[in-house]
Enzyme design. Structure first.
Site, short mmCIF file in Angstrom:
data_model
loop_
_atom_site.label_atom_id
_atom_site.label_comp_id
_atom_site.label_asym_id
_atom_site.label_seq_id
_atom_site.Cartn_x
_atom_site.Cartn_y
_atom_site.Cartn_z
N HIS A 97 -5.22 9.68 13.32
CA HIS A 97 -5.81 9.79 14.65
C HIS A 97 -5.52 8.54 15.48
O HIS A 97 -5.14 8.63 16.65
CB HIS A 97 -7.32 10.00 14.55
CG HIS A 97 -8.04 9.95 15.85
ND1 HIS A 97 -8.20 11.05 16.67
CD2 HIS A 97 -8.64 8.92 16.51
CE1 HIS A 97 -8.85 10.70 17.76
NE2 HIS A 97 -9.15 9.40 17.68
N GLU A 98 -5.70 7.38 14.87
CA GLU A 98 -5.43 6.13 15.59
C GLU A 98 -3.94 6.00 15.92
O GLU A 98 -3.58 5.48 16.97
CB GLU A 98 -5.91 4.93 14.78
CG GLU A 98 -7.41 4.90 14.51
CD GLU A 98 -8.25 5.05 15.77
OE1 GLU A 98 -7.80 4.60 16.85
OE2 GLU A 98 -9.35 5.63 15.69
N HIS A 101 -3.15 7.62 19.12
CA HIS A 101 -3.32 6.79 20.33
C HIS A 101 -2.09 5.90 20.57
O HIS A 101 -1.67 5.70 21.72
CB HIS A 101 -4.57 5.92 20.20
CG HIS A 101 -5.85 6.70 20.28
ND1 HIS A 101 -6.10 7.59 21.28
CD2 HIS A 101 -6.94 6.70 19.47
CE1 HIS A 101 -7.30 8.12 21.11
NE2 HIS A 101 -7.83 7.60 20.00
N HIS A 105 0.35 5.94 23.80
CA HIS A 105 0.73 4.74 24.53
C HIS A 105 2.24 4.65 24.69
O HIS A 105 2.75 4.36 25.78
CB HIS A 105 0.20 3.51 23.79
CG HIS A 105 0.36 2.23 24.55
ND1 HIS A 105 0.42 1.00 23.94
CD2 HIS A 105 0.50 1.97 25.88
CE1 HIS A 105 0.57 0.06 24.84
NE2 HIS A 105 0.63 0.62 26.03
#
Length: 228
Positions: A97-98, A101, A105
């Site tokens: 999940h991280e 991100h 980006h």
């Protein structure tokens, strides 16, 4: 006198408590289910980042429980104690999940760019909104109405941040689940188990947004009553 608008605060608190309990319970359950791939959260993150051509994001260990996050300003993905070196489907899911991100980006995902742009104003708004509103409520002068309006406007920026956060988090989880399956990091029922963990985590953001909206509605009602 009894202020019936406190019901909005109470509802927000209950939603937040329920969501927090749900994510802790779900994470604890699937933290006991070890992935068949045997990859740790850190190893999973590295594989996903490299698979997406991302080599300039470092992976660090951070203390705490569920303190995992991606820092776009420093391009650092920080994984908590229960994720970094663990091989459970819960740990793998949170790490992925991280990574979602970080991928957002790298690909200039618009909702993430918008959220990042709002952060400074949202932080300021969160700090000064209530002092301005309280000051406006307790002073009797021509400037009291203006202070309340400014305070509500600043609080509204914080609410906007919570709303914009929702698509960012949902998209990161969707990217994570898809990547874990496509790359064979998780197999069969492990995909569904990780999806349950990430869905539970998403509820915390939904609850936070709902609580913020309810608080804003309460402020608007109070301000309208004061004008009357």
């Amino acid at each position: 006198m009894y202020d019936w608008t406190y019901i909005f605060v109470l509802i927000g608190m209950v939603l937040s408590l329920l969501a927090s309990a749900k994510v802790k319970r779900t994470y604890a359950k699937y933290a006991q289910v070890y992935s068949r791939s045997g990859l740790t959260g850190a190893q999973t993150a590295e594989k996903l980042l490299h698979a997406n051509g991302i080599y300039d994001v470092s992976i660090e260990h951070v203390e705490g429980e569920l303190t995992d996050h991606y820092d776009p300003s420093e391009k650092v993905l920080r994984l908590s104690d229960s994720v970094y070196g663990e091989t459970s489907v819960a740990a793998v899911g949170v790490a992925a999940h991280e990574c979602g991100h970080a991928i957002q980006h790298a690909k200039s995902y618009m909702p993430l760019k918008l959220r990042t742009a709002i952060v400074p104003a949202a932080n300021i708004g969160a700090k000064i909104a209530w002092p301005l509103i309280l000051l406006g409520l307790f002073i009797s002068s021509s400037s009291s109405r203006a202070l309340i309006m400014i305070g509500i406007a600043m609080f509204s920026i914080s609410v906007l941040f919570q709303i914009v956060t929702l698509p960012v988090e949902f998209n990161a989880s969707r990217r994570a689940v898809n990547a874990l399956g496509e790359m064979g990091i998780l197999y069969g029922d492990e995909i569904g188990q990780t999806r349950k963990v990430l869905s539970a985590a998403a509820l915390t953001y939904v609850a936070a947004a709902a609580a913020a909206i309810l608080q804003l509605l309460r402020l608007l009602l109070l301000f309208s009553r004061r004008n009357d």
